[in-house]
Write an enzyme that holds these catalytic residues in place. Sequence first.
Site, PDB file in Angstrom:
ATOM      1  N   THR A 346       1.070  -1.464  -0.050  1.00  8.53           N
ATOM      2  CA  THR A 346      -0.071  -0.156   0.209  1.00  8.53           C
ATOM      3  C   THR A 346       0.651   1.006   0.386  1.00  8.53           C
ATOM      4  O   THR A 346       2.043   1.234   0.088  1.00  8.53           O
ATOM      5  CB  THR A 346      -0.875  -0.028   1.355  1.00  8.53           C
ATOM      6  N   ASP A 347      -0.041   2.247   0.314  1.00  6.38           N
ATOM      7  CA  ASP A 347       0.565   3.521  -0.488  1.00  6.38           C
ATOM      8  C   ASP A 347       0.546   4.683   1.280  1.00  6.38           C
ATOM      9  O   ASP A 347       0.729   5.237   1.388  1.00  6.38           O
ATOM     10  CB  ASP A 347       0.330   4.643  -1.160  1.00  6.38           C
ATOM     11  N   SER A 372       1.594   8.879   5.300  1.00  6.58           N
ATOM     12  CA  SER A 372       0.960   8.804   3.688  1.00  6.58           C
ATOM     13  C   SER A 372       1.911   9.343   2.924  1.00  6.58           C
ATOM     14  O   SER A 372       2.765  10.370   2.716  1.00  6.58           O
ATOM     15  CB  SER A 372      -0.861   9.408   3.687  1.00  6.58           C
ATOM     16  N   ARG A 373       1.824   7.813   1.850  1.00  4.54           N
ATOM     17  CA  ARG A 373       3.597   7.867   1.224  1.00  4.54           C
ATOM     18  C   ARG A 373       3.140   8.861   0.141  1.00  4.54           C
ATOM     19  O   ARG A 373       4.234   9.145  -0.794  1.00  4.54           O
ATOM     20  CB  ARG A 373       3.856   7.247   0.120  1.00  4.54           C
ATOM     21  N   VAL A 374       1.929   9.265  -0.037  1.00  4.40           N
ATOM     22  CA  VAL A 374       1.392  10.571  -1.932  1.00  4.40           C
ATOM     23  C   VAL A 374       1.409  11.597  -0.532  1.00  4.40           C
ATOM     24  O   VAL A 374       1.962  12.731  -2.043  1.00  4.40           O
ATOM     25  CB  VAL A 374      -0.037  10.730  -1.609  1.00  4.40           C
TER      26      VAL A 374
END
Length: 517
Positions: A346-347, A372-374
């Site tokens: 997941t991101d 959150s990698r975004v």
Amino acid sequence: MAQPDISVKELSSDIRKAIEQLKVRPEIESVGIVTRIGDGIAWVYGLRDAGFNEMIEIESETGHVTAFALNLGEDEIGAVLLGDDRYVKAGAKVRRTGKILEVPVGPELVGRVVNPMGEPLDEKGPIKTNRKGRVEQAAPGVLDRKSVHEPLMTGLLAIDSMVPIGRGQRELIIGDRQTGKTAVAIDTMINQHRQQTGVINIYVAVGQKLSKVARIIERLKREGVMDQTIIIATSASDPASLQYLAPYAGTAMGEYFRDNGQHALIIYDDLTKHAAAYRQMSLLLRRPPGREAYPGDVFYLHSRLLERSAKMSDKLGGGSLTALPIIETQAGDISAYIPTNVISITDGQIFMETNLFYQGIRPAISVGLSVSRVGGAAQTKAVKSVAGPLRLNLAQFRELAAFAQFSTDLDAETKQRIERGQRLTELLKQPQYSPLGVWEQTAILMAANDGAFDSVELEDIKQAQQALLTTLHREHKKAMQTLNTGAKPTDEIIKIITGVASQVAKTYKKNTEQPRT
């Protein structure tokens, strides 16, 4: 009840006859023979040309039972039954259908409760759609995608400010049982309706209690959310095959909207039970178990599922499918096999901490372990402009609060940081089923960062917050509507919010100075 096994030797003459017929008449259907059956698994001799996930039909006493091929051997295939195995006997003939497993898709499913095969479980009659979607499908390639840049607001201040989710992202919700994981997902669904985003919600219940699913459906109806929601339900009493198929079926339904330029949100509740159902099927199919008794390909099980959630390129319509998989941990152990697998796919993850939940901090989101990698790419400019210091302030507060337990003499700056952190923690508390809009979140964080609430007593913080939002909505409605578009707040809007926050804080400070009764 499992039927007695019949050895391949006893059936070999029948199989040879079938093969001879095929040589003479090549147009005849491919035919196999069931050699043994039990626990929802049929072993079939023959059908050498059968493909992975191809549907096959097995003759039974009551007609035909559908199965799909999961184990592909040289002479034998292992098929998982989708129907009742009580009437299938060893020696029964099996025929290929030439079709890969498919489920109904399309807007006709919106507002309905279905099983993983797309059959209705509500009482609204049959689903009239001719569209079909493959249960297993290759994920979009890199060139077919676009980077995640549109926010998918959850309405939860703690998430939208610190671990923002974007359309096309895959954000894991992880934590022990009964820590509010499903509540976060349901609030996100409700927020899509309240903010009129047009996002279609898909909720996949894997092996959940039907009473829990019924409560969720009832709540969604009450909130008016069912009109833009598809529910795929399986209970613990359903066969492992249906629990295994449920997330894939839900994804196929979501891909219809993604590929038609629309936006969909899919919630897998939860993938721990999905992995357990797959383990059950795999062990019955005699696949070798590995770490914690899961077969070696359990990572691929979830990666090929979650990779299908994506933000599509403008050339392909710009649609998106956002995934919120849920994983249940044991005693907060995120280093176990399945949690580490899904974290790496997941991101980012939202970690629900048990201790925070029992302290009354809900949603019980751990600031340290959630990420959150975004990041800021998935935030509106309004929230992004005020959310910057929040994570740092909270992290410093947690460290100082732990240190302050052992010290009575604190300097003024440390004391001020602890008091600010306590107020931030109070502001981030949010009751279930009450998501906040963009302007509400921005106003709360702006007031907190400005220090307007520093003088308000801790027990009055929530009242002061409500008074701030009520006053802004009543007296500055037009400015708040502008802010709700997500644009960066203008100097005028900042002045309005800080001014109102200051007035509200004075009111509550005055009240706290009066003797309490």
